[in-house]
Design an enzyme around this catalytic site. Structure first.
Site, short mmCIF file in Angstrom:
data_model
loop_
_atom_site.label_atom_id
_atom_site.label_comp_id
_atom_site.label_asym_id
_atom_site.label_seq_id
_atom_site.Cartn_x
_atom_site.Cartn_y
_atom_site.Cartn_z
N ASP A 93 3.63 1.98 -4.45
CA ASP A 93 2.64 2.62 -5.31
C ASP A 93 2.50 1.73 -6.54
O ASP A 93 3.48 1.53 -7.28
CB ASP A 93 3.15 4.02 -5.69
CG ASP A 93 2.22 4.75 -6.64
OD1 ASP A 93 1.48 4.09 -7.40
OD2 ASP A 93 2.24 5.99 -6.63
N VAL A 94 1.31 1.19 -6.77
CA VAL A 94 1.14 0.17 -7.81
C VAL A 94 1.48 0.66 -9.22
O VAL A 94 1.66 -0.15 -10.13
CB VAL A 94 -0.29 -0.42 -7.83
CG1 VAL A 94 -0.56 -1.26 -6.60
CG2 VAL A 94 -1.35 0.66 -8.01
N TYR B 287 -12.59 7.30 -13.40
CA TYR B 287 -12.82 6.08 -12.62
C TYR B 287 -13.58 5.06 -13.47
O TYR B 287 -13.18 3.90 -13.58
CB TYR B 287 -13.62 6.43 -11.36
CG TYR B 287 -13.77 5.29 -10.38
CD1 TYR B 287 -12.69 4.87 -9.60
CD2 TYR B 287 -14.99 4.63 -10.22
CE1 TYR B 287 -12.83 3.83 -8.69
CE2 TYR B 287 -15.14 3.59 -9.31
CZ TYR B 287 -14.06 3.19 -8.55
OH TYR B 287 -14.20 2.16 -7.65
N ASN C 254 -6.18 -4.84 -5.91
CA ASN C 254 -7.28 -4.20 -5.17
C ASN C 254 -7.11 -2.68 -5.05
O ASN C 254 -8.11 -1.96 -4.96
CB ASN C 254 -7.35 -4.85 -3.77
CG ASN C 254 -8.20 -4.06 -2.82
OD1 ASN C 254 -9.43 -4.08 -2.91
ND2 ASN C 254 -7.58 -3.33 -1.90
N VAL D 179 -19.37 -0.25 2.54
CA VAL D 179 -19.12 0.58 3.73
C VAL D 179 -17.73 0.33 4.30
O VAL D 179 -17.05 -0.61 3.89
CB VAL D 179 -20.19 0.32 4.83
CG1 VAL D 179 -21.55 0.81 4.40
CG2 VAL D 179 -20.22 -1.16 5.21
N LYS E 41 -12.18 1.44 -14.79
CA LYS E 41 -12.78 0.18 -14.33
C LYS E 41 -13.35 -0.64 -15.48
O LYS E 41 -13.36 -1.88 -15.45
CB LYS E 41 -13.84 0.47 -13.26
CG LYS E 41 -13.28 1.08 -11.96
CD LYS E 41 -12.30 0.15 -11.25
CE LYS E 41 -11.93 0.65 -9.85
NZ LYS E 41 -10.96 -0.23 -9.17
N THR F 237 -15.01 1.91 3.94
CA THR F 237 -13.91 2.16 3.01
C THR F 237 -13.79 3.67 2.84
O THR F 237 -14.76 4.40 3.07
CB THR F 237 -14.20 1.54 1.63
OG1 THR F 237 -15.36 2.18 1.09
CG2 THR F 237 -14.46 0.04 1.72
N ASP G 127 0.87 -1.18 0.00
CA ASP G 127 0.00 0.00 0.00
C ASP G 127 0.90 1.23 0.00
O ASP G 127 2.08 1.14 0.34
CB ASP G 127 -0.90 0.02 1.25
CG ASP G 127 -2.18 0.84 1.07
OD1 ASP G 127 -3.27 0.25 1.02
OD2 ASP G 127 -2.07 2.09 0.96
#
Ligand SMILES: NC(=O)c1ccc[n+]([C@@H]2O[C@H](COP(=O)([O-])OP(=O)(O)OC[C@H]3O[C@@H](n4cnc5c(N)ncnc54)[C@H](O)[C@@H]3O)[C@@H](O)[C@H]2O)c1
Length: 272
Positions: free
Chosen positions: A67-68, A157, A93, A191, A161, A193, A41
């Site tokens: 950092d992905v 976003y 994720n 919830v 996705k 998150t 993360d």
């Protein structure tokens, strides 16, 4: 009390964005089910705490700040997995939301969202899949969203996705001979998150009212789905997309229309 079933005994799992929300819940659940975990993360403090909790409960876990969207950290994560015995499960994720529509999104925000939500999982699959092949095969779960199945108020976003959903099917075909399965999941509102915590007032409640089941989902419900896809129980499932959204994408509009029709019928009956 849940009895441990050992559904991931002997496996090594790499989970990104595992410092909180769904990723942390998945890391804890996978460890309970016998997996050794590499969790990554950008939030080092919270990520380290999750790893400490797993170890306190007798599990095996390594945390790396990563950092992905950056390549070197993926190689470090693969090395950490190799130290734990190989790699069998990758959960892409980590994700961010930009909260801009198409007309007002700054280019930098568009690019950052695509870097984290799309390029990150692409790099993860590209860099991790060879070790998964050499470990005897495994399962990749890409966390998309209902925003990858329908229109969305956040342009970057939604685009990221949708693309992740498509890339998952491409990867499923490319890796099928390596015995690496690839599937995408599509959560609705979840919830506990940051996505829900940081939303504008009224966002969560207005979203909840459109969910046919009448409630939001929980990180644990998502983690249970990811565990299923990661485990041998899903051995014939690859290239699939699974919505976990309380029925939202199945037909929220139809349900709302029925409710509206009943309300209009009641109103006209009371006028008569
Ligand atoms: N919460 C929801 O309602 C919801 C709905 C649909 C899909 N999702 C998706 O679920 C996934 C998990 O999110 P969550 O709901 O647990 O939210 P969350 O914000 O609580 O967790 C996301 C985690 O990703 C981490 N992260 C952010 N940018 C990163 C980066 N560049 N590299 C590594 N880690 C990074 C964050 O620090 C955080 O710990 C995301 O991909 C999100 O798009 C969430």
């Amino acid at each position: 009390m849940r009895l441990r079933q050992g559904r991931l005994d002997g496996k090594v799992a790499l989970i990104t964005g595992a410092a909180g929300g769904q990723g942390a819940t998945e890391a804890m659940l996978f460890a309970e089910e016998g997996a050794a975990i590499v969790l990554t993360d950008v939030d080092a403090e919270a990520g380290q705490q999750v790893a400490d909790q797993i170890r306190e409960r007798g599990g095996r876990a390594t945390f790396l700040r990563h950092d992905v969207s950056e390549i070197p950290g993926w190689h470090e994560a693969v090395a950490a997995a190799r130290d734990l015995g190989g790699l069998h499960v990758l959960v892409n994720n980590a994700g961010i939301i930009s909260r801009h529509g198409l007309t007002d999104i700054p280019l930098a925000s568009w690019q950052r969202t695509l870097d984290v939500n799309l390029t990150g999982p692409m790099l993860g699959m590209q860099i991790c899949a060879p070790l998964m092949r050499d470990s005897g095969g495994g399962s990749i779960v890409n966390v998309s969203s209902i925003a990858g199945l329908t229109a969305h108020y956040d342009a970057a976003y939604g685009a990221s996705k949708w693309a992740l959903r498509g890339l998952s099917k491409i990867a499923a075909m490319e890796f099928v001979d390596w015995k690496v399965r690839v599937n995408s999941i599509h959560p609705g509102q979840i919830v506990e998150t940051s996505f829900v915590r940081d939303a504008t007032p009224g966002h969560a409640e207005s979203a909840r009212r459109t969910i046919p089941m009448g409630r939001q989902g929980t990180p644990r419900e998502c983690a249970d789905l990811v565990l299923f896809l990661a485990s041998e129980e899903a051995s014939f499932i690859t290239g699939a997309e699974i919505a976990i959204d309380g029925g939202f994408t199945a037909g929220a509009a139809i349900r709302m229309r029925s409710q509206m029709r009943d309300e209009l019928a009641r109103a006209s009956a009371s006028e008569a």
